[in-house]
Design a protein around this motif. Structure first.
Motif: not given
Length: 564
Positions: A290-304, A256-267
């Protein structure tokens, strides 16, 4: 090594009714997983851990296996309680299945209690099992055993060694551990307390052997975080999925820490990840995220912009990652040029399943990175340098290597003796080891394994499991005979062969089997034809011999005989 008495002078229903101190593993010695350890003193038993393991390709139709607890069930009035060292499946996963046969209190730290309650809820046992939460470093009494939790580091929050004080002496039972100077989540190993126990005088150290063949040290979670940061930073397009052991909360925090550092959200993708996330946050871990995203939420974000943490690091067929790889997940997909990072190790026995999963991903053009490509995982178990440091702190008189295959246990015994520990006892499941007043193997008790087969708990070595193996390799056949009271066939025998013949293309073979059965039954004398068992035996033998002659197989054969 230790002395061994094999004269069977003690019965299989061994009862610790003297002032001695006894150690008896029923699971987890000579194998990795399924830990069940008993300590006996002054007429009472203490159970340390009650875990499971997972079935492999040699166990068709099974998912979960665990130690056979019959020995202690027969003495459950003498069982004072169950103490859990930590929340890994191989240390607490059998509680939900076997506790109803034991009905004793369970003692563990808060995080372990939270994980256990979630499992008990699934079995409708939440209100039945008395769970006593013991704080980190807490001291408590269970029967004649004076117990103390000692904080260690491992790949899960709140791992503990247990200092077991009795009139016969002090034992340190390590559970699973390592020495990680930067575990990222939770406290570091309480080195000072371990040294104090050594000063107090430790009779025996019962110790994790998993990595006793590995030189050096196991490595730190901090190093894994640095590696993940580098890898994720270099992947500028496409989705990233990381699979790891769900219980590794520190790894989850790092991702989660690494993802935030590179502008990615974690599901989080997978039920066990959500269960551990809930237990961790309820006990103050991951509170800075912050709260993690659900697998449903992940589909609404850009791939990168997405990084998914998925279950399935061991290639489990119904895990999230396996379903994603097979395009069978209802909400999550991976495409060509996406990346999957296996931040885990291969548990022995899972190599083929993991290889199949990785090959499917690679075949779809998905990039796969493993610990062979970069240090994206460290073990949660002590390598040889860490074992030596533990010996130096605790200074036991006797070393008892457990939690490992025989080669791991023997390697640790040799290492301990080389470090001037006076004596080493290498137990296998079922060995009764007297630790005091003099260390020796003094008896053996019956052991075995149980398995969850559908909704039933069955012996793994039972006859029906042997039949299942035989059917897989040899097929099965059913013969139906209708005979009258004079021993005469009323109609032609009916023969069905499964898993060996195709009814459509082997019609002539089936007709030949019918003739063979008819001839075998007809060859019996009249008296024998009136004996149901002799008729069944003749028909069964005829089918097996005929198919062995034509196909080289002896199918499991059942004969139904109807008398009219």
């Amino acid at each position: 090594m230790t002395r061994t008495r094999d004269d069977n002078s003690l019965p299989a229903t061994f009862y610790p009714d003297d002032d001695g101190l006894y150690f008896l593993p029923l699971g987890g010695s000579g194998e990795i997983g399924m830990n069940l350890n008993l300590y006996g003193h002054r007429g009472k038993w203490l159970m340390v851990d009650l875990g499971i393991s997972f079935a492999d390709d040699t166990m068709p139709g099974l998912d979960v296996i665990m130690p056979d607890h019959t020995f202690i069930v027969e003495q459950r009035d003498n069982l004072a309680g169950i103490v859990l060292t930590h929340a890994h499946e191989d240390h607490l996963g059998a509680v939900q299945y076997l506790w109803p046969d034991l009905e004793v209190p369970v003692y563990c730290t808060p995080f372990t209690a939270a994980v256990l309650r979630a499992k008990l809820h699934e079995r409708g046992l939440t209100s039945r099992v008395p769970i006593h939460e013991i704080p980190l470093g807490g001291r408590f009494q269970v029967g004649p055993f004076d117990l103390e939790f000692v904080t260690l580091t491992h790949s899960i929050p709140e791992p503990n060694a247990i200092a077991i004080r009795t009139r016969a002496g002090l034992v340190v039972h390590t559970g699973d551990w390592k020495l990680d100077p930067a575990p990222l989540v939770g406290a570091v190993t309480d080195e000072a307390r371990l040294k104090q126990l050594g000063d107090e005088g430790v009779l025996a150290l019962v110790c994790d052997s998993t990595n006793a063949l590995v030189p050096g040290s196991s490595g730190s979670e901090e190093g894994v975080r640095d590696t993940l940061d580098d890898l994720v930073g270099r992947i500028t397009s496409g989705r990233i999925a990381v699979t790891c052991f769900a219980t590794n909360v520190a790894r989850l925090h790092s991702i989660a820490t690494v993802a935030a550092a590179h502008d990615r959200h974690v599901a989080l993708v997978g039920r066990s990840l959500w269960r551990i996330n809930e237990a961790a946050r309820a006990n103050g871990y991951l509170s800075d995220l912050p709260p993690f995203l659900t697998e449903h939420d992940a589909g609404f974000l850009p791939k990168d912009k997405i990084l998914m943490v998925c279950t399935g690091s061991q290639g489990e067929p119904r895990s999230a990652l396996s379903r994603i790889a097979a395009n069978d997940h209802p909400q999550v997909t991976l495409d060509r040029d996406d990346t999957v990072i296996f931040s885990s190790r291969e548990i022995p026995g899972n190599e083929r399943a993991i290889g199949r999963l990785q090959n499917i991903l690679l075949g779809r053009g998905i990039r796969v990175l493993t610990a062979d490509d970069a240090p994206v995982h460290v073990s949660g178990h002590p390598a040889r340098d860490e074992l030596v440091r533990m010996y130096q702190w605790v200074r036991p008189r006797v070393l008892v290597p457990v939690h490992g295959e025989s080669r791991h246990q023997m390697a640790q015994a040799e290492l301990g003796l080389a470090c001037q520990i006076a004596e080493a006892v290498v137990p296998t499941n079922g060995d009764v080891v007297r630790l005091a007043p003099e260390a020796a193997k003094v008896a053996r008790v019956p052991t075995g394994r149980l398995a969850i087969d559908g909704k039933r708990l069955v012996p793994l070595e039972g006859g029906h499991m042997r039949d299942r193996h035989r059917m897989i390799f040899n097929g099965s056949a059913v013969v139906t005979l209708v005979m009258n009271g004079k021993g005469e066939l009323m109609t032609a025998p009916q023969v069905t062969v499964m898993g060996l013949l195709d009814d459509a293309s082997h019609r002539d073979t089936i007709l030949d089997l019918v003739d063979t059965v008819r001839e075998a039954v007809g060859a019996l004398n009249r008296t024998s034809r009136l004996d149901d068992e002799l008729v069944r035996q003749a028909a069964r033998t005829a089918v097996r011999r005929a198919l062995n002659a034509s196909h080289g197989k002896k199918p499991v054969t059942d004969v139904h005989l109807v008398r009219v």
